[in-house]
Design a protein around this motif. Sequence first.
Motif, short mmCIF file in Angstrom:
data_model
loop_
_atom_site.label_atom_id
_atom_site.label_comp_id
_atom_site.label_asym_id
_atom_site.label_seq_id
_atom_site.Cartn_x
_atom_site.Cartn_y
_atom_site.Cartn_z
N HIS A 201 -19.79 -21.89 -8.15
CA HIS A 201 -18.95 -23.07 -8.28
C HIS A 201 -18.19 -23.18 -9.61
O HIS A 201 -17.26 -23.97 -9.72
N SER A 202 -18.58 -22.41 -10.63
CA SER A 202 -18.06 -22.65 -11.98
C SER A 202 -16.55 -22.56 -12.09
O SER A 202 -15.91 -23.41 -12.70
N ALA A 203 -15.96 -21.51 -11.52
CA ALA A 203 -14.53 -21.29 -11.70
C ALA A 203 -13.71 -22.46 -11.17
O ALA A 203 -12.80 -22.98 -11.84
N GLN A 204 -14.03 -22.93 -9.96
CA GLN A 204 -13.29 -24.04 -9.39
C GLN A 204 -13.56 -25.33 -10.17
O GLN A 204 -12.64 -26.13 -10.39
N SER A 205 -14.79 -25.54 -10.59
CA SER A 205 -15.11 -26.75 -11.35
C SER A 205 -14.36 -26.78 -12.68
O SER A 205 -13.92 -27.84 -13.13
N MET A 206 -14.19 -25.62 -13.29
CA MET A 206 -13.44 -25.56 -14.55
C MET A 206 -11.95 -25.78 -14.30
O MET A 206 -11.27 -26.44 -15.09
N GLU A 207 -11.45 -25.29 -13.19
CA GLU A 207 -10.04 -25.50 -12.86
C GLU A 207 -9.74 -26.98 -12.66
O GLU A 207 -8.66 -27.47 -13.01
N TRP A 208 -10.70 -27.70 -12.10
CA TRP A 208 -10.53 -29.13 -11.86
C TRP A 208 -10.88 -29.98 -13.08
O TRP A 208 -10.74 -31.20 -13.05
N GLY A 209 -11.40 -29.37 -14.12
CA GLY A 209 -11.76 -30.12 -15.30
C GLY A 209 -13.09 -30.84 -15.19
O GLY A 209 -13.41 -31.71 -16.00
N ILE A 210 -13.88 -30.51 -14.18
CA ILE A 210 -15.23 -31.09 -14.08
C ILE A 210 -16.11 -30.45 -15.14
O ILE A 210 -16.78 -31.15 -15.91
N LYS A 211 -16.12 -29.13 -15.17
CA LYS A 211 -16.76 -28.40 -16.25
C LYS A 211 -15.69 -27.97 -17.25
O LYS A 211 -14.54 -27.76 -16.87
N ARG A 212 -16.09 -27.82 -18.51
CA ARG A 212 -15.15 -27.39 -19.54
C ARG A 212 -15.41 -25.97 -20.02
O ARG A 212 -14.51 -25.33 -20.56
N PHE A 213 -16.64 -25.50 -19.83
CA PHE A 213 -17.00 -24.17 -20.31
C PHE A 213 -17.88 -23.48 -19.27
O PHE A 213 -18.57 -24.14 -18.48
N SER A 214 -17.87 -22.16 -19.29
CA SER A 214 -18.65 -21.39 -18.33
C SER A 214 -20.13 -21.41 -18.69
O SER A 214 -20.53 -21.75 -19.81
N ASN A 215 -20.96 -21.00 -17.73
CA ASN A 215 -22.40 -20.95 -17.94
C ASN A 215 -22.77 -20.08 -19.14
O ASN A 215 -23.59 -20.46 -19.98
N ASP A 216 -22.19 -18.88 -19.20
CA ASP A 216 -22.54 -17.96 -20.27
C ASP A 216 -22.08 -18.45 -21.63
O ASP A 216 -22.77 -18.24 -22.64
N THR A 217 -20.94 -19.12 -21.68
CA THR A 217 -20.45 -19.66 -22.95
C THR A 217 -21.41 -20.73 -23.48
O THR A 217 -21.76 -20.75 -24.66
N LEU A 218 -21.84 -21.62 -22.59
CA LEU A 218 -22.75 -22.68 -23.00
C LEU A 218 -24.12 -22.11 -23.38
O LEU A 218 -24.75 -22.56 -24.35
N ARG A 219 -24.57 -21.10 -22.64
CA ARG A 219 -25.86 -20.48 -22.95
C ARG A 219 -25.83 -19.86 -24.35
O ARG A 219 -26.78 -19.99 -25.12
#
Length: 308
Positions: A201-219
Amino acid sequence: MSTFEELIAANERVEPRDDMPDAYRATLVRQIAQHAHSEIIGMQPEGNWLTRAPSLRRKAILLAKVQDEAGHGLYLYAAAETLGVSREELLDALHAGRQKYSSIFNYPTLSWADIGAIGWLVDGAAIVNQVPLCRCSYGPYARAMVRVCKEESFHQRQGFELLHTLSHGTEAQHAMAQDAVDRWWWPSLMMFGPPDDASTHSAQSMEWGIKRFSNDTLRQRFVDMTVPQAEALGLTLPDPDLRWDEEAETWRHGEIDFTELFEVVKGNGPCNAQRLGHRVQAHEDGAWVREAAAAYARKQAEKGRAVA
Protein backbone atom coordinates in the motif's frame (compact mmCIF):
# COMPACT_ATOMS: atom_id res chain seq x y z
CA MET A 1 -14.81 23.91 -4.46
CA SER A 2 -11.44 22.35 -5.28
CA THR A 3 -11.44 18.84 -6.67
CA PHE A 4 -9.72 15.98 -4.86
CA GLU A 5 -6.82 16.06 -7.32
CA GLU A 6 -6.39 19.81 -6.83
CA LEU A 7 -6.32 19.46 -3.04
CA ILE A 8 -3.70 16.72 -3.19
CA ALA A 9 -1.59 18.62 -5.72
CA ALA A 10 -1.72 21.77 -3.56
CA ASN A 11 -0.81 19.76 -0.43
CA GLU A 12 -4.06 20.87 1.21
CA ARG A 13 -6.37 18.92 3.50
CA VAL A 14 -9.21 16.73 2.30
CA GLU A 15 -12.21 17.06 4.63
CA PRO A 16 -15.12 14.63 5.22
CA ARG A 17 -17.59 16.45 2.95
CA ASP A 18 -15.15 16.74 0.06
CA ASP A 19 -15.50 14.37 -2.86
CA MET A 20 -12.86 11.66 -2.72
CA PRO A 21 -12.16 8.45 -4.65
CA ASP A 22 -13.60 5.29 -3.14
CA ALA A 23 -10.11 3.78 -3.03
CA TYR A 24 -8.80 6.76 -1.03
CA ARG A 25 -11.66 6.41 1.45
CA ALA A 26 -11.12 2.64 1.74
CA THR A 27 -7.38 3.10 2.30
CA LEU A 28 -8.02 5.61 5.07
CA VAL A 29 -10.58 3.36 6.75
CA ARG A 30 -8.12 0.46 6.68
CA GLN A 31 -5.20 2.50 8.02
CA ILE A 32 -7.06 4.50 10.66
CA ALA A 33 -8.92 1.40 11.86
CA GLN A 34 -5.69 -0.56 12.17
CA HIS A 35 -4.18 2.33 14.10
CA ALA A 36 -7.19 2.59 16.43
CA HIS A 37 -7.27 -1.17 17.01
CA SER A 38 -3.54 -1.09 17.80
CA GLU A 39 -4.04 1.50 20.51
CA ILE A 40 -6.82 -0.51 22.15
CA ILE A 41 -5.09 -3.90 21.88
CA GLY A 42 -1.85 -2.19 22.95
CA MET A 43 -3.34 -1.56 26.39
CA GLN A 44 -3.10 -5.26 27.19
CA PRO A 45 0.67 -5.94 27.35
CA GLU A 46 1.23 -3.02 29.72
CA GLY A 47 -2.06 -3.34 31.60
CA ASN A 48 -0.81 -6.78 32.57
CA TRP A 49 1.74 -5.04 34.84
CA LEU A 50 -0.49 -2.44 36.53
CA THR A 51 -0.95 -4.51 39.68
CA ARG A 52 2.74 -5.48 39.77
CA ALA A 53 4.43 -2.11 39.30
CA PRO A 54 7.28 -1.80 41.85
CA SER A 55 6.15 1.53 43.35
CA LEU A 56 3.15 3.85 43.51
CA ARG A 57 5.02 6.30 41.26
CA ARG A 58 5.57 3.66 38.61
CA LYS A 59 1.97 2.48 38.94
CA ALA A 60 0.65 6.02 38.42
CA ILE A 61 2.87 6.56 35.37
CA LEU A 62 1.83 3.26 33.81
CA LEU A 63 -1.85 3.81 34.58
CA ALA A 64 -1.73 7.22 32.89
CA LYS A 65 0.00 5.69 29.87
CA VAL A 66 -2.58 2.93 29.46
CA GLN A 67 -5.38 5.49 29.81
CA ASP A 68 -3.70 7.60 27.11
CA GLU A 69 -3.78 4.62 24.77
CA ALA A 70 -7.50 4.19 25.35
CA GLY A 71 -7.98 7.85 24.50
CA HIS A 72 -5.88 7.53 21.35
CA GLY A 73 -8.08 4.67 20.19
CA LEU A 74 -11.19 6.80 20.72
CA TYR A 75 -9.71 9.77 18.80
CA LEU A 76 -8.93 7.48 15.91
CA TYR A 77 -12.26 5.65 15.86
CA ALA A 78 -13.90 9.08 15.74
CA ALA A 79 -11.69 10.05 12.80
CA ALA A 80 -12.64 6.84 10.97
CA GLU A 81 -16.33 7.52 11.57
CA THR A 82 -16.05 10.73 9.53
CA LEU A 83 -15.49 8.45 6.52
CA GLY A 84 -18.95 6.93 6.85
CA VAL A 85 -18.09 3.77 8.79
CA SER A 86 -19.53 3.09 12.25
CA ARG A 87 -17.53 2.12 15.28
CA GLU A 88 -19.59 -1.05 15.56
CA GLU A 89 -18.54 -2.06 12.05
CA LEU A 90 -14.89 -1.44 12.85
CA LEU A 91 -15.01 -3.47 16.07
CA ASP A 92 -16.91 -6.29 14.38
CA ALA A 93 -14.21 -6.40 11.68
CA LEU A 94 -11.47 -6.53 14.33
CA HIS A 95 -13.16 -9.27 16.33
CA ALA A 96 -13.81 -11.34 13.20
CA GLY A 97 -10.19 -10.97 12.08
CA ARG A 98 -11.03 -8.95 8.95
CA GLN A 99 -9.02 -5.97 10.19
CA LYS A 100 -5.57 -6.06 11.76
CA TYR A 101 -3.65 -4.30 14.50
CA SER A 102 0.09 -3.74 14.90
CA SER A 103 2.12 -6.94 15.05
CA ILE A 104 4.16 -5.60 17.98
CA PHE A 105 1.33 -6.15 20.45
CA ASN A 106 1.39 -9.90 19.92
CA TYR A 107 4.55 -10.26 22.01
CA PRO A 108 4.47 -11.04 25.75
CA THR A 109 5.69 -8.74 28.53
CA LEU A 110 7.82 -11.15 30.54
CA SER A 111 9.41 -8.74 33.00
CA TRP A 112 9.02 -5.24 34.42
CA ALA A 113 11.83 -4.10 32.10
CA ASP A 114 9.57 -4.89 29.14
CA ILE A 115 7.44 -1.89 30.16
CA GLY A 116 10.50 0.31 29.71
CA ALA A 117 11.41 -1.35 26.41
CA ILE A 118 7.89 -0.76 25.09
CA GLY A 119 8.02 2.89 26.07
CA TRP A 120 11.50 3.48 24.66
CA LEU A 121 11.48 1.28 21.57
CA VAL A 122 7.84 0.67 20.62
CA ASP A 123 6.59 4.17 21.38
CA GLY A 124 9.81 5.59 19.97
CA ALA A 125 9.14 3.77 16.71
CA ALA A 126 5.51 4.92 16.83
CA ILE A 127 6.61 8.55 17.13
CA VAL A 128 8.88 8.28 14.09
CA ASN A 129 6.04 6.70 12.13
CA GLN A 130 3.26 8.97 13.37
CA VAL A 131 4.74 12.47 13.40
CA PRO A 132 4.58 12.63 9.57
CA LEU A 133 0.91 11.63 9.83
CA CYS A 134 0.26 15.03 11.42
CA ARG A 135 0.61 16.25 7.81
CA CYS A 136 -1.66 13.55 6.39
CA SER A 137 -3.85 14.75 3.53
CA TYR A 138 -7.02 13.74 5.40
CA GLY A 139 -7.87 16.46 7.91
CA PRO A 140 -9.54 14.52 10.77
CA TYR A 141 -6.73 11.95 10.85
CA ALA A 142 -4.03 14.61 10.79
CA ARG A 143 -5.63 16.58 13.61
CA ALA A 144 -6.07 13.47 15.76
CA MET A 145 -2.40 12.63 15.25
CA VAL A 146 -1.25 16.01 16.58
CA ARG A 147 -2.75 15.15 19.96
CA VAL A 148 -1.60 11.53 19.85
CA CYS A 149 2.01 12.44 19.08
CA LYS A 150 2.22 14.95 21.92
CA GLU A 151 1.25 12.23 24.37
CA GLU A 152 3.43 9.57 22.75
CA SER A 153 6.48 11.73 23.40
CA PHE A 154 5.85 11.41 27.14
CA HIS A 155 5.47 7.64 26.78
CA GLN A 156 8.84 7.37 25.08
CA ARG A 157 10.53 9.45 27.78
CA GLN A 158 9.11 7.40 30.64
CA GLY A 159 10.29 4.21 28.95
CA PHE A 160 13.80 5.61 28.55
CA GLU A 161 13.84 6.79 32.18
CA LEU A 162 12.65 3.40 33.43
CA LEU A 163 15.34 1.55 31.50
CA HIS A 164 17.97 4.07 32.58
CA THR A 165 17.10 3.39 36.22
CA LEU A 166 17.35 -0.36 35.71
CA SER A 167 20.50 -0.30 33.61
CA HIS A 168 22.28 1.78 36.27
CA GLY A 169 20.96 -0.33 39.14
CA THR A 170 22.06 -3.74 40.32
CA GLU A 171 23.67 -6.31 38.09
CA ALA A 172 20.39 -8.25 37.99
CA GLN A 173 18.43 -5.11 37.04
CA HIS A 174 20.88 -4.32 34.23
CA ALA A 175 20.57 -7.87 32.94
CA MET A 176 16.77 -7.62 33.01
CA ALA A 177 16.88 -4.37 31.03
CA GLN A 178 19.27 -5.88 28.49
CA ASP A 179 17.09 -8.98 28.10
CA ALA A 180 14.04 -6.80 27.39
CA VAL A 181 15.90 -4.80 24.73
CA ASP A 182 17.18 -8.03 23.16
CA ARG A 183 13.60 -9.27 22.74
CA TRP A 184 11.93 -6.03 21.63
CA TRP A 185 14.53 -4.59 19.23
CA TRP A 186 13.76 -6.61 16.11
CA PRO A 187 9.95 -6.54 16.52
CA SER A 188 10.25 -2.75 16.88
CA LEU A 189 12.08 -2.54 13.56
CA MET A 190 9.35 -4.65 11.98
CA MET A 191 6.70 -2.20 13.22
CA PHE A 192 7.42 -0.02 10.22
CA GLY A 193 6.10 -2.71 7.92
CA PRO A 194 7.67 -4.78 5.16
CA PRO A 195 10.55 -3.44 3.05
CA ASP A 196 9.56 -0.94 0.39
CA ASP A 197 9.86 -3.44 -2.45
CA ALA A 198 7.35 -5.74 -0.70
CA SER A 199 4.91 -3.13 0.59
CA THR A 200 1.44 -3.38 -0.91
CA HIS A 201 0.00 0.00 0.00
CA SER A 202 2.89 2.44 0.58
CA ALA A 203 3.35 3.82 -2.93
CA GLN A 204 -0.31 4.73 -3.41
CA SER A 205 -0.62 6.11 0.12
CA MET A 206 2.37 8.36 -0.49
CA GLU A 207 0.94 9.53 -3.81
CA TRP A 208 -2.25 10.55 -2.00
CA GLY A 209 -0.36 12.24 0.81
CA ILE A 210 -1.64 9.85 3.47
CA LYS A 211 1.91 8.70 4.16
CA ARG A 212 4.84 11.07 3.72
CA PHE A 213 7.76 8.65 3.84
CA SER A 214 8.37 5.02 2.92
CA ASN A 215 8.69 2.19 5.43
CA ASP A 216 12.44 1.85 4.96
CA THR A 217 13.04 5.60 5.27
CA LEU A 218 11.17 5.74 8.58
CA ARG A 219 12.90 2.59 9.83
CA GLN A 220 16.29 4.14 9.12
CA ARG A 221 15.33 7.32 10.99
CA PHE A 222 14.41 5.22 13.99
CA VAL A 223 17.72 3.35 13.95
CA ASP A 224 19.72 6.57 13.69
CA MET A 225 17.76 8.05 16.59
CA THR A 226 17.96 4.98 18.81
CA VAL A 227 21.62 3.91 18.58
CA PRO A 228 22.99 6.91 20.53
CA GLN A 229 20.18 6.54 23.07
CA ALA A 230 21.21 2.92 23.66
CA GLU A 231 24.76 4.10 24.29
CA ALA A 232 23.46 6.60 26.86
CA LEU A 233 21.53 3.79 28.55
CA GLY A 234 24.58 1.56 28.64
CA LEU A 235 22.67 -1.16 26.80
CA THR A 236 23.61 -3.09 23.67
CA LEU A 237 21.33 -3.42 20.66
CA PRO A 238 21.20 -7.12 19.63
CA ASP A 239 22.56 -6.64 16.12
CA PRO A 240 26.13 -7.82 15.50
CA ASP A 241 26.02 -6.26 12.02
CA LEU A 242 25.12 -2.77 13.26
CA ARG A 243 27.78 -0.34 12.02
CA TRP A 244 28.36 3.33 11.36
CA ASP A 245 28.52 4.27 7.68
CA GLU A 246 30.98 7.15 7.65
CA GLU A 247 30.27 8.18 4.07
CA ALA A 248 26.48 8.21 4.40
CA GLU A 249 26.60 9.36 8.03
CA THR A 250 24.04 6.80 9.09
CA TRP A 251 23.82 3.57 11.05
CA ARG A 252 23.51 0.40 8.99
CA HIS A 253 21.55 -2.37 10.65
CA GLY A 254 21.65 -6.08 9.94
CA GLU A 255 19.17 -8.01 7.85
CA ILE A 256 15.65 -8.23 9.29
CA ASP A 257 13.90 -11.59 9.20
CA PHE A 258 10.54 -10.44 7.85
CA THR A 259 9.31 -14.04 7.85
CA GLU A 260 8.55 -13.51 11.53
CA LEU A 261 6.54 -10.36 10.77
CA PHE A 262 4.40 -12.10 8.17
CA GLU A 263 3.75 -15.03 10.52
CA VAL A 264 2.64 -12.72 13.32
CA VAL A 265 0.38 -10.79 10.93
CA LYS A 266 -1.19 -14.10 9.84
CA GLY A 267 -2.10 -14.77 13.47
CA ASN A 268 0.78 -17.05 14.43
CA GLY A 269 2.51 -14.77 16.94
CA PRO A 270 3.03 -15.81 20.57
CA CYS A 271 0.01 -13.84 21.87
CA ASN A 272 -2.34 -13.34 18.89
CA ALA A 273 -5.11 -15.58 20.19
CA GLN A 274 -4.80 -14.24 23.73
CA ARG A 275 -4.89 -10.57 22.71
CA LEU A 276 -7.92 -10.91 20.45
CA GLY A 277 -9.69 -13.24 22.86
CA HIS A 278 -9.35 -10.72 25.69
CA ARG A 279 -10.61 -7.92 23.44
CA VAL A 280 -13.69 -9.86 22.38
CA GLN A 281 -14.44 -10.89 25.97
CA ALA A 282 -14.12 -7.30 27.19
CA HIS A 283 -16.47 -6.16 24.44
CA GLU A 284 -19.04 -8.79 25.37
CA ASP A 285 -18.73 -8.00 29.08
CA GLY A 286 -19.42 -4.34 28.33
CA ALA A 287 -22.59 -4.97 26.33
CA TRP A 288 -24.83 -3.97 29.24
CA VAL A 289 -23.11 -0.57 29.47
CA ARG A 290 -23.69 0.13 25.79
CA GLU A 291 -27.30 -0.98 26.07
CA ALA A 292 -27.87 1.26 29.10
CA ALA A 293 -26.31 4.24 27.35
CA ALA A 294 -28.47 3.68 24.29
CA ALA A 295 -31.61 3.40 26.42
CA TYR A 296 -30.72 6.64 28.24
CA ALA A 297 -30.13 8.41 24.92
CA ARG A 298 -33.52 7.26 23.63
CA LYS A 299 -35.20 8.44 26.83
CA GLN A 300 -33.58 11.86 26.61
CA ALA A 301 -34.58 12.17 22.94
CA GLU A 302 -38.19 11.33 23.83
CA LYS A 303 -38.17 14.01 26.54
CA GLY A 304 -36.83 16.52 24.05
CA ARG A 305 -39.57 15.75 21.55
CA ALA A 306 -42.25 16.00 24.28
CA VAL A 307 -41.00 19.45 25.31
CA ALA A 308 -40.90 20.61 21.69
